[in-house]
Design a protein around this motif. Structure first.
Motif, PDB file in Angstrom:
ATOM      1  N   VAL A 157       0.842  -1.202   0.000  1.00 59.45           N
ATOM      2  CA  VAL A 157       0.000   0.000   0.000  1.00 59.45           C
ATOM      3  C   VAL A 157       0.875   1.250   0.000  1.00 59.45           C
ATOM      4  N   ALA A 158       1.916   1.272   0.823  1.00 56.20           N
ATOM      5  CA  ALA A 158       2.812   2.430   0.878  1.00 56.20           C
ATOM      6  C   ALA A 158       3.511   2.639  -0.469  1.00 56.20           C
ATOM      7  N   ALA A 159       3.972   1.563  -1.080  1.00 55.95           N
ATOM      8  CA  ALA A 159       4.635   1.669  -2.385  1.00 55.95           C
ATOM      9  C   ALA A 159       3.656   2.163  -3.451  1.00 55.95           C
ATOM     10  N   ALA A 160       2.439   1.682  -3.406  1.00 58.13           N
ATOM     11  CA  ALA A 160       1.431   2.124  -4.378  1.00 58.13           C
ATOM     12  C   ALA A 160       1.164   3.621  -4.241  1.00 58.13           C
ATOM     13  N   ILE A 161       1.065   4.100  -3.017  1.00 57.44           N
ATOM     14  CA  ILE A 161       0.830   5.531  -2.784  1.00 57.44           C
ATOM     15  C   ILE A 161       1.999   6.348  -3.323  1.00 57.44           C
ATOM     16  N   LEU A 162       3.220   5.926  -3.000  1.00 55.02           N
ATOM     17  CA  LEU A 162       4.404   6.667  -3.453  1.00 55.02           C
ATOM     18  C   LEU A 162       4.566   6.640  -4.968  1.00 55.02           C
ATOM     19  N   LEU A 163       4.396   5.468  -5.567  1.00 54.31           N
ATOM     20  CA  LEU A 163       4.556   5.354  -7.022  1.00 54.31           C
ATOM     21  C   LEU A 163       3.477   6.130  -7.774  1.00 54.31           C
ATOM     22  N   THR A 164       2.266   6.115  -7.267  1.00 53.71           N
ATOM     23  CA  THR A 164       1.185   6.876  -7.898  1.00 53.71           C
ATOM     24  C   THR A 164       1.523   8.361  -7.902  1.00 53.71           C
ATOM     25  N   HIS A 165       2.045   8.855  -6.804  1.00 51.64           N
ATOM     26  CA  HIS A 165       2.368  10.275  -6.734  1.00 51.64           C
ATOM     27  C   HIS A 165       3.593  10.633  -7.574  1.00 51.64           C
ATOM     28  N   LEU A 166       4.511   9.699  -7.728  1.00 49.51           N
ATOM     29  CA  LEU A 166       5.645   9.926  -8.633  1.00 49.51           C
ATOM     30  C   LEU A 166       5.152  10.048 -10.070  1.00 49.51           C
ATOM     31  N   VAL A 167       4.252   9.177 -10.467  1.00 52.99           N
ATOM     32  CA  VAL A 167       3.684   9.236 -11.825  1.00 52.99           C
ATOM     33  C   VAL A 167       2.897  10.532 -12.021  1.00 52.99           C
ATOM     34  N   ILE A 168       2.145  10.932 -11.011  1.00 54.76           N
ATOM     35  CA  ILE A 168       1.385  12.190 -11.091  1.00 54.76           C
ATOM     36  C   ILE A 168       2.334  13.364 -11.307  1.00 54.76           C
ATOM     37  N   TRP A 169       3.388  13.411 -10.510  1.00 54.84           N
ATOM     38  CA  TRP A 169       4.351  14.511 -10.635  1.00 54.84           C
ATOM     39  C   TRP A 169       5.001  14.512 -12.016  1.00 54.84           C
ATOM     40  N   LEU A 170       5.456  13.356 -12.468  1.00 50.31           N
ATOM     41  CA  LEU A 170       6.100  13.280 -13.788  1.00 50.31           C
ATOM     42  C   LEU A 170       5.144  13.696 -14.904  1.00 50.31           C
ATOM     43  N   THR A 171       3.897  13.283 -14.804  1.00 50.85           N
ATOM     44  CA  THR A 171       2.910  13.627 -15.824  1.00 50.85           C
ATOM     45  C   THR A 171       2.704  15.134 -15.899  1.00 50.85           C
ATOM     46  N   MET A 172       2.503  15.768 -14.748  1.00 55.02           N
ATOM     47  CA  MET A 172       2.313  17.226 -14.753  1.00 55.02           C
ATOM     48  C   MET A 172       3.605  17.949 -15.106  1.00 55.02           C
ATOM     49  N   ARG A 173       4.718  17.468 -14.613  1.00 53.09           N
ATOM     50  CA  ARG A 173       6.018  18.108 -14.851  1.00 53.09           C
ATOM     51  C   ARG A 173       6.331  18.197 -16.327  1.00 53.09           C
ATOM     52  N   PHE A 174       6.078  17.132 -17.048  1.00 50.85           N
ATOM     53  CA  PHE A 174       6.423  17.119 -18.467  1.00 50.85           C
ATOM     54  C   PHE A 174       5.278  17.554 -19.375  1.00 50.85           C
ATOM     55  N   SER A 175       4.137  17.856 -18.792  1.00 42.85           N
ATOM     56  CA  SER A 175       3.030  18.363 -19.604  1.00 42.85           C
ATOM     57  C   SER A 175       3.308  19.769 -20.118  1.00 42.85           C
ATOM     58  N   VAL A 176       4.256  20.468 -19.509  1.00 43.79           N
ATOM     59  CA  VAL A 176       4.561  21.832 -19.953  1.00 43.79           C
ATOM     60  C   VAL A 176       5.109  21.854 -21.379  1.00 43.79           C
ATOM     61  N   HIS A 177       5.620  20.742 -21.839  1.00 45.63           N
ATOM     62  CA  HIS A 177       6.129  20.685 -23.215  1.00 45.63           C
ATOM     63  C   HIS A 177       4.991  20.757 -24.236  1.00 45.63           C
ATOM     64  N   ILE A 178       3.804  20.429 -23.800  1.00 47.34           N
ATOM     65  CA  ILE A 178       2.642  20.498 -24.690  1.00 47.34           C
ATOM     66  C   ILE A 178       2.355  21.945 -25.078  1.00 47.34           C
ATOM     67  N   ILE A 179       2.678  22.885 -24.209  1.00 45.24           N
ATOM     68  CA  ILE A 179       2.425  24.306 -24.456  1.00 45.24           C
ATOM     69  C   ILE A 179       3.124  24.767 -25.725  1.00 45.24           C
TER      70      ILE A 179
END
Length: 184
Positions: free
Chosen positions: A124-146
């Motif tokens: 459960v702890a790993a799932a929470i951490l990995l989900t938030h890592l994916v969320i951060w990476l997704t938003m972080r690199f979405s700026v290239h879409i601009i």
């Protein structure tokens, strides 16, 4: 939690901000969500019980908050500098209730109830951490879409994100109302 689904809303809420600010907001939103989800994983049942809050009430209030944000996106009021300059969108609505919303909070509370061993806890702890890592990476690199969609594309994405966010909000409110009707 829907990392790709947050991209249009993230882009809409951070339009007009510098690339550096967008990266910072992506990091803050993921951290806010991680802290909220972790707190509810540790103390969620006790918090809701102490406050006398039911899951449908939590879902309804989250839906109303999202509906207000969606209306701002749809009407273009979110683009006004006076409306968003002082507001940290990483906390509300991105960190919570969009990422760490009622659905995610309830899900983490239910998964924590199923922990019966150290292995379950680690999963459960790993799932929470990995989900938030994916969320951060997704938003972080979405700026290239601009670079590709330009300002007019951001305006279009803003309106579409507002419409989708309004639909999510109405769904949350409807599910809350149905749950209250079943109880009564």
């Amino acid at each position: 939690m829907d990392p790709p689904g947050t991209v249009p809303i993230f882009l809409a809420l951070t339009s007009g901000r510098s690339k550096r600010d967008r990266r910072r907001l992506a990091q803050q939103a993921a951290l806010v969500s991680l802290v909220v989800i972790s707190c509810f994983a540790a103390f969620g049942q006790q918090i809701l019980k102490y406050l006398g809050i039911t899951v449908p009430a939590l879902e309804g209030s989250g839906g109303l908050l999202l509906l207000l944000i969606a209306l701002e996106l749809l009407t273009g009021r979110a683009d006004e500098p006076s409306g968003t300059a002082d507001v940290n969108v990483a906390m509300v609505p991105l960190g919570t209730p969009l990422l760490a919303g009622p659905g995610a909070i309830v899900a983490v509370i239910l998964f924590v109830q199923r922990i019966h061993s150290a292995g379950d806890f680690v999963a459960v702890a790993a799932a929470i951490l990995l989900t938030h890592l994916v969320i951060w990476l997704t938003m972080r690199f979405s700026v290239h879409i601009i670079r590709v969609i330009k300002d007019s594309g951001v305006t279009l994405v803003t309106r579409i994100a507002g419409l989708l966010l309004a639909a999510i909000a109405v769904q949350m409110i409807a599910e809350s109302a149905i749950a209250f009707a079943k109880v009564a």
